[in-house]
Scaffold this active site. Structure first.
Site, PDB file in Angstrom:
ATOM      1  N   GLU A  75       1.052  -1.629  -0.367  1.00  0.00           N
ATOM      2  CA  GLU A  75      -0.078  -0.262  -0.229  1.00  0.00           C
ATOM      3  C   GLU A  75       0.666   1.610  -0.299  1.00  0.00           C
ATOM      4  O   GLU A  75       1.693   1.807   1.189  1.00  0.00           O
ATOM      5  CB  GLU A  75      -0.910   0.137   1.370  1.00  0.00           C
ATOM      6  CG  GLU A  75      -2.530   1.542   1.146  1.00  0.00           C
ATOM      7  CD  GLU A  75      -2.946   1.803   2.463  1.00  0.00           C
ATOM      8  OE1 GLU A  75      -2.711   1.104   3.101  1.00  0.00           O
ATOM      9  OE2 GLU A  75      -4.037   2.510   2.131  1.00  0.00           O
ATOM     10  N   GLU A 102       4.492   5.079   3.550  1.00  0.00           N
ATOM     11  CA  GLU A 102       4.603   6.178   4.285  1.00  0.00           C
ATOM     12  C   GLU A 102       5.194   6.867   4.113  1.00  0.00           C
ATOM     13  O   GLU A 102       6.463   7.005   4.801  1.00  0.00           O
ATOM     14  CB  GLU A 102       3.030   5.773   5.318  1.00  0.00           C
ATOM     15  CG  GLU A 102       2.664   7.101   6.144  1.00  0.00           C
ATOM     16  CD  GLU A 102       1.942   8.140   5.441  1.00  0.00           C
ATOM     17  OE1 GLU A 102       0.805   7.592   4.691  1.00  0.00           O
ATOM     18  OE2 GLU A 102       2.104   9.584   5.426  1.00  0.00           O
ATOM     19  N   ASP A 112      -2.603  11.825  -2.517  1.00  0.00           N
ATOM     20  CA  ASP A 112      -2.236  13.439  -3.093  1.00  0.00           C
ATOM     21  C   ASP A 112      -2.409  13.666  -4.178  1.00  0.00           C
ATOM     22  O   ASP A 112      -2.293  13.298  -5.001  1.00  0.00           O
ATOM     23  CB  ASP A 112      -1.406  13.993  -2.453  1.00  0.00           C
ATOM     24  CG  ASP A 112      -0.389  13.560  -1.189  1.00  0.00           C
ATOM     25  OD1 ASP A 112      -1.517  13.444  -0.195  1.00  0.00           O
ATOM     26  OD2 ASP A 112       0.636  13.791  -0.982  1.00  0.00           O
ATOM     27  N   THR A 116     -10.324   3.662   4.718  1.00  0.00           N
ATOM     28  CA  THR A 116      -9.169   4.307   5.468  1.00  0.00           C
ATOM     29  C   THR A 116      -9.599   5.349   6.247  1.00  0.00           C
ATOM     30  O   THR A 116     -11.260   5.828   6.161  1.00  0.00           O
ATOM     31  CB  THR A 116      -8.780   4.629   3.649  1.00  0.00           C
ATOM     32  OG1 THR A 116      -9.502   5.753   3.937  1.00  0.00           O
ATOM     33  CG2 THR A 116      -8.457   3.984   3.219  1.00  0.00           C
ATOM     34  N   PHE A 163      -9.392   8.525   5.398  1.00  0.00           N
ATOM     35  CA  PHE A 163     -10.154   9.585   4.785  1.00  0.00           C
ATOM     36  C   PHE A 163     -11.560   9.363   4.002  1.00  0.00           C
ATOM     37  O   PHE A 163     -12.111  10.373   4.533  1.00  0.00           O
ATOM     38  CB  PHE A 163      -8.951   9.871   3.660  1.00  0.00           C
ATOM     39  CG  PHE A 163      -7.353  10.959   3.809  1.00  0.00           C
ATOM     40  CD1 PHE A 163      -6.364  11.297   4.729  1.00  0.00           C
ATOM     41  CD2 PHE A 163      -7.716  12.471   3.959  1.00  0.00           C
ATOM     42  CE1 PHE A 163      -5.762  11.574   5.229  1.00  0.00           C
ATOM     43  CE2 PHE A 163      -6.586  13.038   3.439  1.00  0.00           C
ATOM     44  CZ  PHE A 163      -5.782  12.485   4.451  1.00  0.00           C
TER      45      PHE A 163
HETATM   46  C1  LIG Z   1      -4.738  12.304   1.218  1.00  0.00           C
HETATM   47  S1  LIG Z   1      -3.873  10.601   2.322  1.00  0.00           S
HETATM   48  C2  LIG Z   1      -4.061   9.169   2.281  1.00  0.00           C
HETATM   49  C3  LIG Z   1      -3.961   8.722   2.776  1.00  0.00           C
HETATM   50  C4  LIG Z   1      -4.593   7.109   3.142  1.00  0.00           C
HETATM   51  N1  LIG Z   1      -4.499   6.138   2.134  1.00  0.00           N
HETATM   52  C5  LIG Z   1      -6.184   7.599   3.770  1.00  0.00           C
HETATM   53  O1  LIG Z   1      -7.000   7.337   2.806  1.00  0.00           O
HETATM   54  O2  LIG Z   1      -6.945   7.450   4.586  1.00  0.00           O
HETATM   55  C6  LIG Z   1      -2.338  10.363   1.339  1.00  0.00           C
HETATM   56  C7  LIG Z   1      -1.675  10.059   2.159  1.00  0.00           C
HETATM   57  O3  LIG Z   1       0.405   9.588   1.187  1.00  0.00           O
HETATM   58  C8  LIG Z   1       1.150   9.633   1.805  1.00  0.00           C
HETATM   59  N2  LIG Z   1       2.373  10.102   0.649  1.00  0.00           N
HETATM   60  C9  LIG Z   1       2.308  11.311  -0.333  1.00  0.00           C
HETATM   61  N3  LIG Z   1       2.850  10.578  -1.739  1.00  0.00           N
HETATM   62  C10 LIG Z   1       3.372   9.653  -1.150  1.00  0.00           C
HETATM   63  C11 LIG Z   1       4.215   9.197  -1.825  1.00  0.00           C
HETATM   64  N4  LIG Z   1       5.043   9.082  -2.706  1.00  0.00           N
HETATM   65  N5  LIG Z   1       5.011   7.233  -0.951  1.00  0.00           N
HETATM   66  C12 LIG Z   1       4.534   7.567  -0.478  1.00  0.00           C
HETATM   67  N6  LIG Z   1       2.842   8.004   0.214  1.00  0.00           N
HETATM   68  C13 LIG Z   1       3.111   9.283   0.139  1.00  0.00           C
HETATM   69  C14 LIG Z   1       0.860  11.295   2.447  1.00  0.00           C
HETATM   70  O4  LIG Z   1       1.829  11.363   3.375  1.00  0.00           O
HETATM   71  C15 LIG Z   1      -0.389  10.750   2.897  1.00  0.00           C
HETATM   72  O5  LIG Z   1      -0.210  10.047   4.321  1.00  0.00           O
END
Ligand SMILES: C[S@@+](CC[C@H](N)C(=O)[O-])C[C@H]1O[C@@H](n2cnc3c(N)ncnc32)[C@H](O)[C@@H]1O
Length: 217
Positions: free
Chosen positions: A44, A69, A118, A193, A195
């Site tokens: 993931e 993460e 993101d 999740t 979010f």
């Molecule tokens: C909008 S949050 C969603 C978190 C989780 N998937 C949820 O749905 O609750 C996006 C997450 O992706 C992480 N993230 C962003 N770019 C990433 C990357 N290139 N590799 C790994 N994680 C990343 C961010 O730190 C953030 O916690």
């Protein structure tokens, strides 16, 4: 600034579950132990505080789950919960999803999960999105034949453009698709999740969901 982040020291408290400064050697050492006799390998990207990954890991104790993460606080919260439950089939790493092939061998991943990445909404910033041609090429190398992608997001423009990207790739085929996950038959098996729970409490916008299968050459 990172040095003022209270979680900067706490990321070292979960050695068996979280690699804060990974390299190929430390990854191999930890991952090999976890992955022995594993029926499937799941990854993931952007696992947040681990809710989704932990539910998968509870449901399938004979499979192995790897979470990437970037945010310290989310990693620490996830690792704390994973340690408390002793979910030995999970490993977390502070690393970018784009660098998966620094760690995994070709043909070694069965399932990729990306939830609410993101969105990089502004036109000039879209190149930062995790889903792009290079990423799909990398996943084509890393997937076992017929490996699967699970993807969901509330950002419907990102959802549509990713569906086009995947749909137009000769190495992938979309097998499940909906622009409103919670009103679809897929809702029955959906794991929410952090979010997603947050969105539900804020007006419940429609969520796009797709599952795609890797097609070997
Ligand atoms: C909008 S949050 C969603 C978190 C989780 N998937 C949820 O749905 O609750 C996006 C997450 O992706 C992480 N993230 C962003 N770019 C990433 C990357 N290139 N590799 C790994 N994680 C990343 C961010 O730190 C953030 O916690």
């Amino acid at each position: 600034m990172e040095r003022n982040n209270p979680y900067i020291t706490r990321i070292y408290d979960y050695e068996e579950y979280l690699l804060p400064h990974p390299n190929r050697e430390s990854f191999d050492q930890h991952w090999r132990k976890k992955v022995q006799n594993s029926a499937k390998v799941h990854v993931e990207i952007g696992c947040g505080s681990g809710r989704y990954l932990m539910e998968l890991a509870r449901n399938s104790p004979d499979e192995t789950f790897f979470g990437l993460e970037l945010r310290l606080k989310r990693l620490v919260l996830a690792a704390k919960k994973i340690k408390r439950e002793q979910l030995e089939n999970i490993l977390l790493m502070r690393e970018r999803g784009e660098y998966l092939d620094d760690y995994f061998e070709e043909g070694s991943i069965n399932v990729l999960h990306i939830n609410f990445p993101d969105p990089w909404s502004k036109k000039g910033r879209r190149k930062h999105r995790i889903f792009n041609q290079d990423f799909l090429k990398m996943m084509h190398r890393l997937f076992v034949p017929f490996g699967e992608i699970f993807f969901k997001t509330d950002h419907l423009e990102y959802f549509q453009s990713t569906a086009e990207l995947i749909g137009n790739s000769r190495n992938f085929e979309i097998v499940d698709f909906t622009s409103d996950l919670h009103q679809s038959p897929f809702a029955e098996y959906n794991i929410k999740t952090e979010f997603e729970l947050l969105f539900q409490s804020k007006g419940n916008p429609p969520i796009g969901f797709l599952r795609a299968k890797h097609i070997p050459e």
